[in-house]
Design an enzyme around this catalytic site. Sequence first.
Site, short mmCIF file in Angstrom:
data_model
loop_
_atom_site.label_atom_id
_atom_site.label_comp_id
_atom_site.label_asym_id
_atom_site.label_seq_id
_atom_site.Cartn_x
_atom_site.Cartn_y
_atom_site.Cartn_z
N PRO A 70 37.69 48.88 29.23
CG PRO A 70 38.57 50.49 27.78
CD PRO A 70 38.97 49.48 28.81
CB THR A 112 43.39 47.46 29.88
OG1 THR A 112 42.01 47.07 29.75
CG2 THR A 112 43.85 47.14 31.30
CB SER A 131 37.54 43.16 32.90
OG SER A 131 37.43 42.65 31.59
N GLY A 132 35.73 41.01 32.80
CA GLY A 132 35.38 39.62 33.00
C GLY A 132 36.54 38.89 33.67
CG ASP A 133 35.88 35.13 35.35
OD1 ASP A 133 35.91 35.64 36.48
OD2 ASP A 133 34.90 34.48 34.93
N GLY A 145 32.02 41.80 32.95
CA GLY A 145 32.13 41.11 31.67
C GLY A 145 31.07 40.05 31.50
N GLY A 204 31.85 36.75 31.56
CA GLY A 204 32.21 35.70 32.51
C GLY A 204 32.66 36.32 33.80
NE ARG A 263 32.14 37.50 23.35
CZ ARG A 263 32.38 37.37 24.64
NH1 ARG A 263 31.51 37.83 25.52
NH2 ARG A 263 33.48 36.79 25.08
#
Length: 500
Positions: free
Chosen positions: A131, A162, A187-189, A220, A222, A284
């Site tokens: 999340p 998670t 999510s991301g990687d 995400g 990535g 970011r």
Amino acid sequence: MAATTDNPFVDPINPSFDGGRSAGNSFAVDSTLAVGRNASLTLGTDSLIVLGTANTRAIPFYNILWAALADSTLTISYASPSARSRVQPAMLSYPFEYQAVELVNKWVSKLLDRSYGESQKQKRAKVLVNPHAGKGSAEKWYKRDVEPLLRASKCDIDMVKTRHGGEAVEICEKLDIEAFDMVVACSGDGLAHEVFNGLGRRADAKKALSKIAVTHVPCGSGNAMSCNLSGTDSPSLATLAIIKGIPTPLDLISITQGETRTLSFLSQSVGIVAESDLATEHLRWMGAMRFNYGFLSRLVGKTVYPCDLAVKVAIEGKEEIKEHYKREKGNHEPPSERRGYRSLMEDDASSSSGYDEGLPALRYGTINDKLPEGWELVPYDKLGNFYCGNMAYMASDANFFSPALPNDGFMDLVCINGDISRLAAIQMMLAVESNKLFSNPGVSYRKVLGYRIIPKNQPDGYISIDGERVPFAPFQAEVHKGLGTVLSKSGHMYEAPGPL
């Protein structure tokens, strides 16, 4: 190219077919289903052709999610474009008399076979949603773009949000692998990295990594895994690609550092790329541009990362690597003949087959062992970038390893000197975005089986494994051919253009 025609929905295999107009209220041919006085559904070459009194349209088989006859009504669910890079479920429904049930069910079976081809229908999915990914948008994207498509395709879903880093490792280490066909990481990687390592910790790691397909919905910063396997960084388009995905063996890499053994599916980096990612976390707010900023600033600054490096080379020379890529691209093995395809796993594999074993033994030992025979440590005092990849795209606009293949048993290694001119540095950066990095004369490119790298003359720095920071210390890597399983669109290639 097929001959032109005034009717855009003429089947090129059978040009005389009139789209079912002569069918009336009966079945004209096996591929056509009359659904009204002046309406029909036809299984064309690559699309479902919907003929109606108001309009005529074609729905690609790839977009068909499900079809069924229930309570005298035929319902067809499909993914309908709602924006340039987004699809959402839509539905067609038609009433039928009970006398037509057998014929309609046969037509539905053909439609689903055409729509899924080599892909498994009604996949059982363990869905993990981080999340916090995507600046907190991952859960919203899951509910809006992912779950509706999975449900429309009749996938069985068990979703978990998670709560902290590393939880996906724990979940997958204890996963009932007989109850699921795939794990979907939203999510991301980093979450996919945890999934592979959770499966890799199991006593039956080989079986788990072979049976469970690890998939990725890009949510995400990535999203390389989705770009490589699904060809998109759109959550809904990636979900559709997963629904229609074909089981594909994936090489995995064992990383040993200290007393730890970790699985890597994407990349390992020391130097510019690692710092461009990990040392720009405070930027970011810049989005993907922070990677470019970090990369450019270090290239222009001629930053070097001295190390000792030993490599087990498999293919050296760019022409030889291009020839290898062409051979592998043309060597498409049907899924039913691949290790890891579910039909094979349904056979009760005995422990003697190796499927009940843990991770494979290390051919070259660990970082703590003596240097493998035939390996030689070479000093690289002016190294600017050490980057080893297992996939082509490292970001949606960065085809860094264009000759990379999912299952060729090799890692792709790029080394770039840190003392190149500023002009050459800028040209190299632009070459990544234009898919010309491989051919750049300043880039050393090799296919390798393993390596050992020992950073030196630095008290601290950045090492990235699949985008995750690990201690700044020596490590060793070796590849395991086809140890993991993913779902891809083609079944044997990445969705990236090969080397120019």
